[in-house]
Design an enzyme around this catalytic site. Structure first.
Site, short mmCIF file in Angstrom:
data_model
loop_
_atom_site.label_atom_id
_atom_site.label_comp_id
_atom_site.label_asym_id
_atom_site.label_seq_id
_atom_site.Cartn_x
_atom_site.Cartn_y
_atom_site.Cartn_z
N GLN A 177 0.79 -1.05 -0.05
CA GLN A 177 -0.12 -0.03 -0.04
C GLN A 177 0.92 1.28 0.02
O GLN A 177 1.61 1.36 0.89
CB GLN A 177 -0.70 -0.32 1.13
CG GLN A 177 -1.79 1.13 1.58
CD GLN A 177 -2.14 1.20 2.92
OE1 GLN A 177 -1.38 1.71 4.07
NE2 GLN A 177 -3.27 1.14 3.24
N GLY A 178 0.62 2.15 -1.05
CA GLY A 178 1.50 3.38 -1.03
C GLY A 178 0.64 4.47 -0.62
O GLY A 178 0.17 5.18 -1.54
N TYR A 179 0.51 4.75 0.60
CA TYR A 179 -0.37 5.94 1.15
C TYR A 179 0.62 7.21 1.87
O TYR A 179 0.88 8.28 1.25
CB TYR A 179 -1.24 5.54 2.14
CG TYR A 179 -2.39 4.85 1.51
CD1 TYR A 179 -2.61 4.64 0.28
CD2 TYR A 179 -3.54 4.35 2.31
CE1 TYR A 179 -3.75 3.91 -0.20
CE2 TYR A 179 -4.98 3.87 1.90
CZ TYR A 179 -4.70 3.60 0.57
OH TYR A 179 -6.04 2.75 0.14
N SER A 180 0.97 6.71 2.86
CA SER A 180 1.97 7.68 3.89
C SER A 180 3.23 8.05 3.15
O SER A 180 3.83 7.47 2.30
CB SER A 180 2.10 7.09 5.01
OG SER A 180 1.20 6.68 5.80
N SER A 236 4.59 -1.47 4.11
CA SER A 236 4.92 -2.94 4.70
C SER A 236 4.68 -3.82 3.42
O SER A 236 4.17 -3.63 2.50
CB SER A 236 4.03 -3.45 5.74
OG SER A 236 2.80 -3.04 5.44
N GLU A 264 -9.44 -0.54 7.91
CA GLU A 264 -8.29 -1.03 8.42
C GLU A 264 -8.11 -0.97 10.21
O GLU A 264 -7.76 -1.82 10.94
CB GLU A 264 -7.10 -0.25 8.14
CG GLU A 264 -5.81 -0.49 8.67
CD GLU A 264 -4.51 0.39 8.17
OE1 GLU A 264 -3.56 -0.15 7.70
OE2 GLU A 264 -4.79 1.85 7.96
#
Lengths: 408, 349
Positions: free
Chosen positions: A125-128, A160, A243
């Site tokens: 997941q590429g969010y932060s 992660s 989440e």
């Protein structure tokens, strides 16, 4: 009040029990990675019997059952009771799949859902970003259209499984001039695309549970977008909500608390079992009371989901905040029960429970911060749960008045 | 599967709350504090609604309802800081007398005209003196008996036997405590004639556990009131040209109160339900609910008062009546540490 699931579910429970009993020897073992054949075989077996991806349509590789919250609960209870692997539940499975089913094109559903739930396609997941944590919508990783391709530049953090992942679902800024929440898009792309660099991020546990991911002129086909341009924030919020609650389940807290009880019976101070120490026992009982409150809160949430006759917004909102803090304290008691032995870590031969008490103690501090910090949770609870106003915005382009700066 | 209050329970809860909102405003609690009215005026109104006979069988004029119903009502009573002997006469004494087969007083208890207090100090943990019995005559003293205006008392001896004694047969002095909404007294016995009601120590404990669940629910209601008041005050009170509820420091205090309190609602419901279904964990859950609500209640009581600033400390807003009610519930029928010690024993730890 009726806490039975009804006799019509007895046969189903028996079915699950017998599956678990006769198949548990096939589950992946410690050391089998998420990309191992053992994991894929197990995943396939679970889906075949409807114990994973139960309500996902058969045409997308799922089991195709009607949603039944009680059956899902029974599966969780029976696998939990025998401590049997629930199957692979990476971020692709738990977070991306629901989004694709809700907002993806038919083509995307066909291409991605089946391999994802079968653990054949691993996602990260590429969010932060370094500059966009609690204020996620201020993210600056940029994607610009160049012909039929997006060109991506920027950096993600807290990613992660990036080092295992085949694909990434990623929030990027595509509309430079739009307000910050309306300028984001949700892209999907392969992790072996040229221009992606992954650096492991070692955390306080000593493991690299997360990574930093750098993008330099990463070229991605234009159609690999979920939803419309500028809609990415809505997409992301739908799964962030998913989440939060799952980070701190009451059942897991109760299991760990029972682990502390075992430790207190086994460990002794000058020959006296720790359990006979009144101070330790009081701490244990205090935590048990808190864990019970969360357990019944969870039953109330389940009931509300089934019967749709209770307003449980607040009861649901508090789970991440209270659950992660509770878990952190349970792990802390486990360490304190052992005293200096509780310090054991790494290859120390005296450590108990494979060193899990110190590890989880630190890991849960990570979870108190991750997935929306405790302070962000309190903002959400006070604003959306109690109807209190948002912090007034400080005008960004004018000088900040001195008094406002002091108050903030 | 249904975890929550039924339609009937919601209706009952609603009618009790409406009654309390109109008949038990803060002004009436102040009148009680000033000694201008006694709690009989409150109790008769509640009895007329059927609350005095809530768990008494229909054959004796009661509503024959269960502990989950009682939990919902106790929460409403706590929310209003309503005076009256619901805990002692309507729950503890009604339960014990019915179970012991001493059903004669039940019909008059159900109408509200006869009140039976409880003096269980010798079982829960006597701090001073003990009551002894010779030939059905009691001697000694019992402190903090619940209900200073009862017509009779159930007195539990340290061996678990329970005697009933008419108030006219005992020396009674009201004990002043922090909480004016729940009354306690000191009973002294001097070869006072009493009547044996039960020789079963387990029955005393079953009665105490039920009482603790009611206290937990009462504290839940009182704490919910204090939280609601804190939020409302914070949205009204302005400093630095803003309502104080827009400051993150204040918002987080309110969020912390809500986060700790909200799960207690499900906890209290289950604690009541456990007795209705006679589950194995009923006694343990009662102890945990009582101790946990004592801790959460204390946190909310302190924090809500702080949100109110100096006003919270004054008598003007009257918040202290709820603060003190929560404090009272914390100590009576066992302090949190004592009750957690019992919980550990019940779990064979």
């Amino acid at each position: 009040m009726d806490l039975s699931y009804g006799s019509e579910y007895d046969a189903f429970r028996e079915e699950v029990k017998s599956f678990v009993r006769s198949n548990k020897h096939k589950q992946p073992q410690l050391g089998d990675g998420i990309k191992s054949q053992a994991m894929r075989d197990w995943q396939r077996l679970l889906i075949e019997h409807g114990y994973h991806s139960r309500t996902i349509a058969r045409e997308y590789g799922g089991y195709g059952a009607e949603p039944d919250i009680i059956k899902s609960r029974i599966i969780a209870e029976e696998f939990g009771a025998e401590r049997v692997h629930r199957g692979f539940n990476g971020q692709g499975v738990t977070m991306l799949t629901p989004v694709l089913l809700e907002m993806g094109t038919e083509e995307q559903k066909k291409a991605f859902v089946e391999p994802t739930i079968k653990a054949e396609m691993i996602w990260c997941q590429g969010y932060s970003e370094p500059g966009a944590g609690s204020d996620l919508a201020s993210l600056t990783t940029k994607a610009e259209l160049d012909g039929e391709e997006w060109v991506i530049n920027g950096q993600k953090i807290w990613t992660s499984t990036a080092h295992h992942a085949d694909w990434i679902f990623c929030l990027v800024r595509t509309e430079a001039d739009a307000p910050k929440h309306l300028g984001i898009s949700f892209l999907l792309f392969r992790m072996d695309t040229p221009g992606i660099e992954i650096r492991p991020l070692v955390d306080m546990t000593g493991d690299a549970n997360f990574n930093e991911v750098f993008f330099t002129d990463v070229r991605v086909p234009k159609h690999q977008i979920v939803g419309q341009r500028g809609q990415g924030w809505q997409v992301a919020n739908a799964i962030l909500g998913h989440e939060r609650g799952s980070l701190a389940t009451p059942d897991a807290a109760m299991n760990r608390l029972n682990g502390v009880k075992r430790l207190m019976r086994e460990e002794s101070i000058n020959g006296e079992p720790v359990m006979s120490n009144a101070v330790f026992r009081d701490r244990l009982m205090k935590l048990e009371g808190r864990a019970l409150a969360m357990q019944y809160n969870d039953m109330r949430l389940l009931s509300a989901k089934i019967n749709k006759n209770q307003n449980v917004r607040l009861a649901g909102m508090i789970v991440k905040l209270i659950g992660t803090e509770l878990r952190h304290e349970i792990e802390c008691l486990g360490i304190d029960v052992m005293g200096e032995i509780g310090l054991s870590y790494g290859n120390n031969p005296h450590k108990r429970g494979h060193g899990s008490w110190q590890y989880q103690y630190m890991f849960y501090l990570g979870l108190i911060i991750g997935g929306g910090t405790s302070q962000i949770q309190k903002n959400i609870i006070s604003e959306r749960g109690l109807g209190m106003p948002k912090e007034p915005k400080i005008p960004s382009k004018t000088a900040v008045p001195k008094t406002a700066a002091r108050e903030a | 599967m249904e975890f929550g209050l039924s339609q009937d329970q919601l209706l009952l809860d609603d009618s009790v709350r409406k009654f309390l909102a109109s008949e038990v405003p803060l002004d009436k609690v102040r009148q009680l504090a000033a000694g201008e009215v006694n709690d009989a005026s409150f109790w008769q109104g509640l009895a007329d609604m059927g609350l005095a006979g809530l768990i008494i069988p229909e054959a004796h004029g009661g509503a024959d309802l269960g502990m989950l119903d009682a939990v919902a009502i106790a929460e409403a009573l706590g929310y209003a800081a309503c005076p009256g002997p619901f805990l002692s006469t309507a729950i503890m004494s009604a339960y014990l007398l019915n179970q012991a087969g001493a059903t004669d007083p039940l019909a008059r208890m159900a109408t509200g005209e006869y009140r039976v207090g409880v003096a269980f100090g010798d079982v829960i943990g006597s701090r001073k003196g003990q009551v002894t019995e010779i030939n059905s005559a009691l001697s000694g003293q019992s402190l903090f008996a619940l209900d200073a205006d009862a017509d009779a008392y159930l007195v539990a001896l340290s061996d678990g036997r329970v005697f009933m004694i008419e108030a006219s047969e005992v020396g009674r002095s009201i004990l002043s405590t922090i909480d004016v909404t729940q009354s306690v007294c000191e009973l002294s016995f001097d070869q006072s004639p009493a009547c044996l009601v039960s020789s079963n120590p387990e029955l005393v404990w079953q009665t105490i556990y039920r009482g603790r669940v009611i206290q937990a629910a009462d504290t839940l209601g009182a704490a919910q009131y204090m939280l609601d008041q804190a939020v409302a005050y914070s949205l009204d009170r302005k400093q630095f040209n803003r309502v104080i509820g827009s400051f993150q420091a204040v918002k987080h205090m309110c969020a912390e109160m809500a986060s700790q309190l909200e799960p207690c609602r499900a906890f209290a419901w289950y604690a009541g339900h456990a007795f209705d279904e006679s589950t194995d964990d009923a006694a343990l859950t009662a102890c945990h609910a009582k101790a946990h609500l004592a801790e959460v209640g204390q946190f909310v009581a302190k924090t809500s008062t702080e949100v109110h600033g100096g006003m919270g400390f004054t008598d003007l807003v009257g918040l202290h009546y709820w603060f003190k009610r929560i404090g009272f519930n914390r100590q009576l029928l066992g302090s949190p540490e004592a009750v957690r010690h019992e919980a550990a024993q019940l779990s064979d730890l």
